[in-house]
Design a protein around this motif. Structure first.
Motif, PDB file in Angstrom:
ATOM      1  N   VAL A 261     -11.682  32.563 -32.149  1.00  0.00           N
ATOM      2  CA  VAL A 261     -11.197  33.498 -31.350  1.00  0.00           C
ATOM      3  C   VAL A 261      -9.693  33.068 -31.465  1.00  0.00           C
ATOM      4  O   VAL A 261      -8.649  34.110 -32.215  1.00  0.00           O
ATOM      5  CB  VAL A 261     -11.288  33.125 -30.117  1.00  0.00           C
ATOM      6  N   LEU A 262      -9.319  31.781 -31.664  1.00  0.00           N
ATOM      7  CA  LEU A 262      -7.877  31.368 -32.224  1.00  0.00           C
ATOM      8  C   LEU A 262      -8.172  30.394 -32.846  1.00  0.00           C
ATOM      9  O   LEU A 262      -8.899  29.110 -32.807  1.00  0.00           O
ATOM     10  CB  LEU A 262      -6.798  31.057 -30.753  1.00  0.00           C
ATOM     11  N   SER A 263      -7.375  30.446 -33.842  1.00  0.00           N
ATOM     12  CA  SER A 263      -7.450  29.059 -35.175  1.00  0.00           C
ATOM     13  C   SER A 263      -6.549  28.064 -35.006  1.00  0.00           C
ATOM     14  O   SER A 263      -6.409  26.811 -35.033  1.00  0.00           O
ATOM     15  CB  SER A 263      -6.894  29.540 -36.526  1.00  0.00           C
ATOM     16  N   THR A 264      -5.687  28.035 -33.899  1.00  0.00           N
ATOM     17  CA  THR A 264      -5.024  26.881 -33.336  1.00  0.00           C
ATOM     18  C   THR A 264      -4.838  27.135 -32.283  1.00  0.00           C
ATOM     19  O   THR A 264      -3.885  27.802 -31.730  1.00  0.00           O
ATOM     20  CB  THR A 264      -3.030  27.262 -34.006  1.00  0.00           C
ATOM     21  N   PHE A 265      -4.830  26.082 -31.316  1.00  0.00           N
ATOM     22  CA  PHE A 265      -4.939  25.388 -30.039  1.00  0.00           C
ATOM     23  C   PHE A 265      -3.166  25.446 -29.371  1.00  0.00           C
ATOM     24  O   PHE A 265      -2.371  24.537 -29.882  1.00  0.00           O
ATOM     25  CB  PHE A 265      -5.417  25.030 -29.289  1.00  0.00           C
ATOM     26  N   GLY A 266      -2.446  26.194 -28.995  1.00  0.00           N
ATOM     27  CA  GLY A 266      -1.587  25.703 -28.511  1.00  0.00           C
ATOM     28  C   GLY A 266       0.275  25.874 -28.755  1.00  0.00           C
ATOM     29  O   GLY A 266       0.733  26.133 -28.545  1.00  0.00           O
ATOM     30  N   LEU A 267      -0.334  27.354 -29.617  1.00  0.00           N
ATOM     31  CA  LEU A 267       0.796  28.528 -29.658  1.00  0.00           C
ATOM     32  C   LEU A 267       1.654  28.886 -28.466  1.00  0.00           C
ATOM     33  O   LEU A 267       2.299  28.870 -27.892  1.00  0.00           O
ATOM     34  CB  LEU A 267       0.347  29.852 -31.096  1.00  0.00           C
ATOM     35  N   ASN A 268       0.565  28.883 -27.719  1.00  0.00           N
ATOM     36  CA  ASN A 268       0.634  29.677 -26.116  1.00  0.00           C
ATOM     37  C   ASN A 268       0.119  29.041 -25.327  1.00  0.00           C
ATOM     38  O   ASN A 268      -1.067  27.873 -25.829  1.00  0.00           O
ATOM     39  CB  ASN A 268       0.542  31.000 -25.642  1.00  0.00           C
ATOM     40  N   SER A 269      -0.487  28.982 -23.572  1.00  0.00           N
ATOM     41  CA  SER A 269      -1.726  28.094 -22.810  1.00  0.00           C
ATOM     42  C   SER A 269      -2.170  29.167 -22.326  1.00  0.00           C
ATOM     43  O   SER A 269      -3.041  28.523 -21.732  1.00  0.00           O
ATOM     44  CB  SER A 269      -0.774  27.723 -21.200  1.00  0.00           C
ATOM     45  N   SER A 270      -2.620  30.392 -23.457  1.00  0.00           N
ATOM     46  CA  SER A 270      -3.709  31.137 -22.986  1.00  0.00           C
ATOM     47  C   SER A 270      -4.759  30.617 -23.260  1.00  0.00           C
ATOM     48  O   SER A 270      -4.871  30.029 -24.760  1.00  0.00           O
ATOM     49  CB  SER A 270      -3.343  32.609 -23.712  1.00  0.00           C
ATOM     50  N   ALA A 271      -6.336  30.596 -22.641  1.00  0.00           N
ATOM     51  CA  ALA A 271      -7.081  30.162 -23.040  1.00  0.00           C
ATOM     52  C   ALA A 271      -7.924  31.538 -23.554  1.00  0.00           C
ATOM     53  O   ALA A 271      -7.391  32.685 -24.083  1.00  0.00           O
ATOM     54  CB  ALA A 271      -8.423  30.303 -22.065  1.00  0.00           C
ATOM     55  N   HIS A 272      -8.662  30.224 -25.295  1.00  0.00           N
ATOM     56  CA  HIS A 272      -9.431  31.717 -25.722  1.00  0.00           C
ATOM     57  C   HIS A 272      -9.728  32.954 -24.920  1.00  0.00           C
ATOM     58  O   HIS A 272     -10.068  33.562 -25.984  1.00  0.00           O
ATOM     59  CB  HIS A 272     -10.770  30.762 -26.988  1.00  0.00           C
ATOM     60  N   ASP A 273     -10.945  32.630 -24.139  1.00  0.00           N
ATOM     61  CA  ASP A 273     -11.593  33.513 -23.385  1.00  0.00           C
ATOM     62  C   ASP A 273     -10.902  34.670 -22.847  1.00  0.00           C
ATOM     63  O   ASP A 273     -11.816  35.750 -22.286  1.00  0.00           O
ATOM     64  CB  ASP A 273     -12.509  33.462 -21.765  1.00  0.00           C
ATOM     65  N   VAL A 274      -9.562  34.961 -22.958  1.00  0.00           N
ATOM     66  CA  VAL A 274      -8.375  35.801 -21.871  1.00  0.00           C
ATOM     67  C   VAL A 274      -8.624  37.427 -23.458  1.00  0.00           C
ATOM     68  O   VAL A 274      -7.997  37.906 -23.259  1.00  0.00           O
ATOM     69  CB  VAL A 274      -7.193  35.605 -22.075  1.00  0.00           C
ATOM     70  N   TYR A 275      -9.563  36.802 -24.687  1.00  0.00           N
ATOM     71  CA  TYR A 275      -9.264  37.183 -25.945  1.00  0.00           C
ATOM     72  C   TYR A 275     -10.876  38.108 -25.929  1.00  0.00           C
ATOM     73  O   TYR A 275     -10.485  38.903 -26.944  1.00  0.00           O
ATOM     74  CB  TYR A 275      -8.763  36.978 -26.743  1.00  0.00           C
ATOM     75  N   PHE A 276     -11.773  37.904 -25.190  1.00  0.00           N
ATOM     76  CA  PHE A 276     -13.228  37.943 -25.902  1.00  0.00           C
ATOM     77  C   PHE A 276     -13.562  37.938 -24.053  1.00  0.00           C
ATOM     78  O   PHE A 276     -13.320  37.124 -23.093  1.00  0.00           O
ATOM     79  CB  PHE A 276     -13.258  36.813 -26.811  1.00  0.00           C
ATOM     80  N   ARG A 277     -14.452  39.186 -24.045  1.00  0.00           N
ATOM     81  CA  ARG A 277     -15.630  39.055 -22.677  1.00  0.00           C
ATOM     82  C   ARG A 277     -17.043  39.129 -23.601  1.00  0.00           C
ATOM     83  O   ARG A 277     -17.239  39.817 -24.870  1.00  0.00           O
ATOM     84  CB  ARG A 277     -15.007  40.393 -21.394  1.00  0.00           C
ATOM     85  N   ASN A 278     -17.999  38.725 -22.795  1.00  0.00           N
ATOM     86  CA  ASN A 278     -19.154  38.566 -22.920  1.00  0.00           C
ATOM     87  C   ASN A 278     -19.808  40.123 -23.372  1.00  0.00           C
ATOM     88  O   ASN A 278     -19.089  41.009 -21.748  1.00  0.00           O
ATOM     89  CB  ASN A 278     -20.496  37.335 -22.156  1.00  0.00           C
ATOM     90  N   ASP A 279     -20.665  40.340 -23.368  1.00  0.00           N
ATOM     91  CA  ASP A 279     -21.392  41.639 -23.271  1.00  0.00           C
ATOM     92  C   ASP A 279     -22.684  41.741 -24.169  1.00  0.00           C
ATOM     93  O   ASP A 279     -23.491  40.334 -24.231  1.00  0.00           O
ATOM     94  CB  ASP A 279     -20.912  43.137 -24.087  1.00  0.00           C
ATOM     95  N   ILE A 280     -24.097  42.530 -23.888  1.00  0.00           N
ATOM     96  CA  ILE A 280     -25.162  42.655 -24.062  1.00  0.00           C
ATOM     97  C   ILE A 280     -25.700  42.561 -25.910  1.00  0.00           C
ATOM     98  O   ILE A 280     -26.848  42.942 -26.218  1.00  0.00           O
ATOM     99  CB  ILE A 280     -26.156  43.577 -23.302  1.00  0.00           C
ATOM    100  N   GLY A 281     -24.312  42.988 -26.394  1.00  0.00           N
ATOM    101  CA  GLY A 281     -25.087  42.452 -27.573  1.00  0.00           C
ATOM    102  C   GLY A 281     -24.361  41.358 -28.596  1.00  0.00           C
ATOM    103  O   GLY A 281     -25.316  40.491 -29.479  1.00  0.00           O
ATOM    104  N   MET A 282     -25.222  40.021 -27.851  1.00  0.00           N
ATOM    105  CA  MET A 282     -25.094  38.611 -27.879  1.00  0.00           C
ATOM    106  C   MET A 282     -26.601  38.499 -28.434  1.00  0.00           C
ATOM    107  O   MET A 282     -27.536  38.609 -27.815  1.00  0.00           O
ATOM    108  CB  MET A 282     -24.612  38.041 -27.150  1.00  0.00           C
ATOM    109  N   LYS A 283     -26.949  37.602 -29.664  1.00  0.00           N
ATOM    110  CA  LYS A 283     -28.427  37.246 -30.077  1.00  0.00           C
ATOM    111  C   LYS A 283     -28.052  36.117 -29.375  1.00  0.00           C
ATOM    112  O   LYS A 283     -29.056  35.825 -29.438  1.00  0.00           O
ATOM    113  CB  LYS A 283     -28.183  37.835 -31.339  1.00  0.00           C
TER     114      LYS A 283
END
Length: 864
Positions: free
Chosen positions: A186-208
């Motif tokens: 989701v992010l290739s570089t952690f620490g550009l800011n302190s936002s966590a990876h999961d703020v850019y993504f949510r789970n849904d029922i389309g996951m295998k």
């Protein structure tokens, strides 16, 4: 000449068309019910697929001669059958028997070939789509807390979970273990800011499925993670059209609708398939703040199967807002939720009244976006090429572009004013601020009761736009017993990091009203622009890696080396105090704001990592394995500091050594693993955000060494028909072995890392009724490096159950289900005050973040 070339092309195309063997069939359980998401592969190769909603599968292979078809799914015994790939069409119908071993599940993450857990010399956990739908209630923490070796804190709400991997220190979020979707971070570089990876993504029922690879072996491929990879794999379409709709209601006025649909694109013989999933959600929880949140997400992919591989285009669009909960003052001593001025229990001191805060600045009127909480809008586009140049040379290339508008607005955990108590009487409030008198009133002018307590807090508004381009290209060459992978990973990331803190005063009540102090505040605001920071950061990464998976009769070996270089450009805006009003109140007439001048710097670092791993098959039931890795971690760019001459601080890699020795056992209805592991981290830049004397927040950086030794065990036992008992236990003995900032910290335990983590899970499932009870235990831990604040152990139980009705003979079904988070409404504190750090003490009020209270969910799922 043209005729000859055309004839040659036709001959070659005919030869190609008839050089493949087509394999198709169905997968069902012993009751005749089709099983979706089953892995069907030719053992030891990349040829294979997964079964669709109706249990059907179909794929072609270039392999020839005698091969072994392997069919595996969690909770069922693995099926194997010898087949002859003779360029014909094979039809194989499979019946899977319940029980089985999770160690037979075929894995896709952090390896160049598909292998079962039993054949992989590392610790791996896999969760299928069915299990994912039952463990996910609100946040990533709900999913990840049941995975061995992970401490997951979800007390912050639905996003920005704090994820800690065994043996490693962390301030929270995903510092050492990136969250990946379809093999790309989701992010290739952690620490550009302190936002966590999961703020850019949510789970849904389309996951295998979800796979978590622990340990240093995962550093080799892709983004290169030092501690592990959490990878979600999206479902793709097949020749069978299928759809799922799920509706959900829950306590605190939660409404959610999910859907997933997939099938063929084009005519009957089309080799192009689609999958689309998404949700819409409205929520006033998980704790009511008066700040309702809502949003949606759409994800999808189009996959075209070629003669020699596939091309997949996938993407995501998200427009969602959620609230984030930081610690607040609890009762001192007991640390229970306190009682407010109105005699009611306090669940949150966040308030919708703060949404009206605005004031003048040098750039005009500033309106706080605190009402939006964590707001994310944007998405990504991903292209994945898979191509088999021959039976022994394969390409897997991924390219992804992401762009998000993102805000992370949150309520802090107190005023930050030096010498002030976190909760104050009116007299204490005046004295701490040097005021001789003042009248306390609500904003409507009504006076406060003379004995009413006060709580001054801060809101932190953050704007964090992000765009990123990355590529992951891998070639795998099979030569005898060797599978040699060589490749490269590249990324370019740009992010903004704007932060503004404002102080306001409220009553000490659940969802408090704002309070004015005559001569000191206006509309509840006590300090405008308490703190201002504005940074722009860019990062470039490039890595090269080569790995070899060697498979012998009883031995499997993994070897690999990776070289990576990272660089960053940072610009930080200077600040000044500006006069913007004429109220006669100093703290309101002046505002801290950016002055338009920037300090700029460039840093870079590079390093090598290598991995050695081996597995020995003692017999068909028992394997012994070991792995060792030497890796690195690039420090967070946002923590780069500048000296008086504007020169950036050093930017050296943090060194990490990891080792593991273990066994894997699987026979009949039981499977399990046991392992000893060690983790050593050197020269880690430990970053803490603590209160400054003026009410702002400052970054404290300490260079530390840490060391951990531990044991981890997992098990899965199908002890009775339809019943399954599984679990894990992780013990870790950890300490800080070096601290450059404070040698007194040496010998202390790592903050927020417990010594003991345990999960117990009991599941029941037949063709109609299913139920599961999961108990997660997190042992005692310290909230700070000084080990002065110890947090008690926490036990959380989660329950889910449902009943499935058959609606037609075409396997159309309706499942009615329910889930209960925190079944027994257990109390517990996940963290103390992160802004007090090593200065936190036990007082009349204790600042801490309690686990979320019981929440009940009801859902209906239609499959057709």
């Amino acid at each position: 000449m043209k005729t000859s070339l055309l004839t040659l092309a036709l001959v070659l195309s005919v030869f190609t068309a008839f050089s493949q063997t087509e394999i198709s069939g169905t997968v069902k359980d012993t009751s005749g019910n089709p099983i979706m998401g089953v892995n069907v592969i030719i053992k030891g190769s990349t040829s294979g697929t997964v079964s669709d909603f109706d249990g059907n599968f179909n794929f072609t292979t270039d392999l020839s001669g005698e091969q072994t078809l392997q069919v595996s799914y969690i909770g069922f015994e693995t099926f194997e059958q010898q087949i002859n790939c003779d360029e014909s069409t094979l039809t194989i119908d499979v019946i899977l028997t319940e029980g089985g071993s999770a160690l037979d599940e075929v894995l896709l993450t952090a390896t160049s070939t598909t292998r079962s857990q039993k054949e992989t010399p590392m610790s791996i956990t896999s969760i299928g789509a069915k299990k994912l739908s039952t463990v996910n209630t609100s946040s990533q923490a709900d999913v990840l807390r049941s995975i061995p070796g992970i401490t997951a804190e979800g007390g912050g709400g639905e996003a920005a979970s704090n994820i800690f991997v065994r043996g490693l220190p962390s301030g929270g979020q995903y510092q050492f273990n990136p969250l990946q979707i379809d093999g790309m971070p989701v992010l290739s570089t952690f620490g550009l800011n302190s936002s966590a990876h999961d703020v850019y993504f949510r789970n849904d029922i389309g996951m295998k499925n979800l796979e978590f690879v622990r340990g240093g072996s995962s550093i080799l491929y892709g983004v290169g993670s030092v501690a592990g990879i959490i990878n979600y794999t999206s479902a793709t379409g097949s020749a069978i059209q299928k759809s799922t709709i799920r509706t959900e209601v829950a306590s605190n006025s939660r409404y959610k609708a999910d859907f997933a649909t997939s099938g063929p694109l084009g005519g009957e013989n089309s080799n192009t398939y689609y999958a689309l999933s998404g949700f819409y959600r409205y929520d006033e929880g998980p704790v009511k703040t008066g700040l309702p949140t809502e949003g949606f997400q759409l994800r999808g992919n189009i996959k075209h199967v070629t003669d020699k591989g596939s091309i997949t285009f996938s993407g995501q669009w998200i427009d969602d807002t959620v609230q984030f909960f930081l610690p607040y003052p609890l009762e001192g001593g007991s640390r229970n939720r306190p009682t407010g001025n109105d005699g009611e229990e306090i669940f949150t001191l966040q308030t919708a009244a703060a949404a009206d805060i605005s004031y003048a600045t040098p750039d005009g009127i500033y309106n706080s976006p605190i009402e939006d909480g964590i707001a994310t809008k944007g998405g990504y586009f991903l292209t994945n090429f898979k191509h088999n140049f021959s039976d022994d040379l394969r390409l897997d290339a991924k390219f992804r572009y992401s762009k998000y508008k993102h805000e992370f607005n949150l309520f802090l955990d107190g005023s930050g004013v030096s010498g002030a108590k976190v909760v104050e009487t009116q007299a204490e409030y005046l004295a701490a601020r040097g005021l001789t008198s003042g009248d306390f009133t609500y904003l409507n002018g009504q006076p406060l009761d003379s004995d009413a307590l006060l709580y001054e807090n801060r809101i932190l508004d953050r704007s964090r736009p992000l765009q990123e381009l990355m590529a992951d290209i891998k070639f795998t060459k099979t030569a005898g017993n060797h599978n040699i992978t060589f490749g490269t990973f590249m990324s370019r990331s740009e992010a903004g990091d704007f932060n503004l803190i404002t102080n306001y005063l409220g009553e000490y009540n659940d969802r408090p009203e704002l309070v004015n102090v005559s001569g000191y505040s206006i509309n509840g605001v006590t300090n405008r622009g308490t703190s201002y920071t504005n940074r722009n950061i860019s990062s470039n990464k490039i890595a090269f890696f080569v790995a070899d998976e060697l498979k012998l009769d009883r031995w499997n070996f993994d070897f690999g080396v990776r070289y990576e270089r990272a660089s960053g450009d940072i610009e930080v805006e200077g600040t000044e105090s500006y006069t913007v009003d004429n109220t006669g109140i100093t703290n309101l007439d002046n505002v801290m704001w950016g002055n338009g001048s920037f300090t700029r710097g460039h840093v870079s670092a590079d390093d090598f990592a290598f991995v050695v791993a081996g597995l020995y098959k003692v017999n068909d039931d028992l394997s012994a394995y070991g792995n060792f890795s030497s890796g690195y971690f690039f420090p967070e760019l946002r923590a780069t500091q500048f000296n008086a001459l504007g020169e950036p601080s050093s930017y050296d890699t943090e060194k990490i050594l990891q080792g593991e020795l273990g066994i894997k056992y699987s026979k009949n209805k039981f499977s399990g693993t046991a392992a000893l592991y060690t983790v050593g981290l050197k020269d880690r830049r430990s970053i803490s955000f603590v209160n400054a004397s003026n009410g702002g927040v400052t970054e404290e950086v300490d260079t530390q060494d840490t060391s951990t030794f531990g044991f981890e065990g997992t098990w899965n036992w199908a002890f009775v028909e339809h019943f399954n008992f599984g679990g894990s236990i992780t013990y870790q003995d950890h300490e800080i072995t070096k601290s450059e900032a404070d040698s007194d910290l040496e010998g202390n335990e790592l903050r927020r890392q417990p010594n003991l983590i345990t999960t117990l899970a009991l599941d029941y499932s037949n063709s109609k009724f299913d139920a599961g009870l999961v108990y997660n235990y997190t042992g005692e831990k310290f909230s700070n490096d000084a080990n002065t604040i110890e947090l008690d152990a926490i036990g959380l139980a989660n329950l889910n159950f449902g009943y499935t009705f058959n609606l037609s003979e075409d396997n159309e079904t309706l499942r009615l289900g329910a889930q209960v988070f925190n079944l027994f409404n257990s109390d517990g504190i996940t963290e103390g005050s992160p802004r007090l750090g090593n200065n936190q003490t036990e007082e009349e009020f204790f600042v801490g973040r309690p686990v979320l209270p019981t929440r009940v969910f009801f859902n209906a799922t239609f499959n057709f």
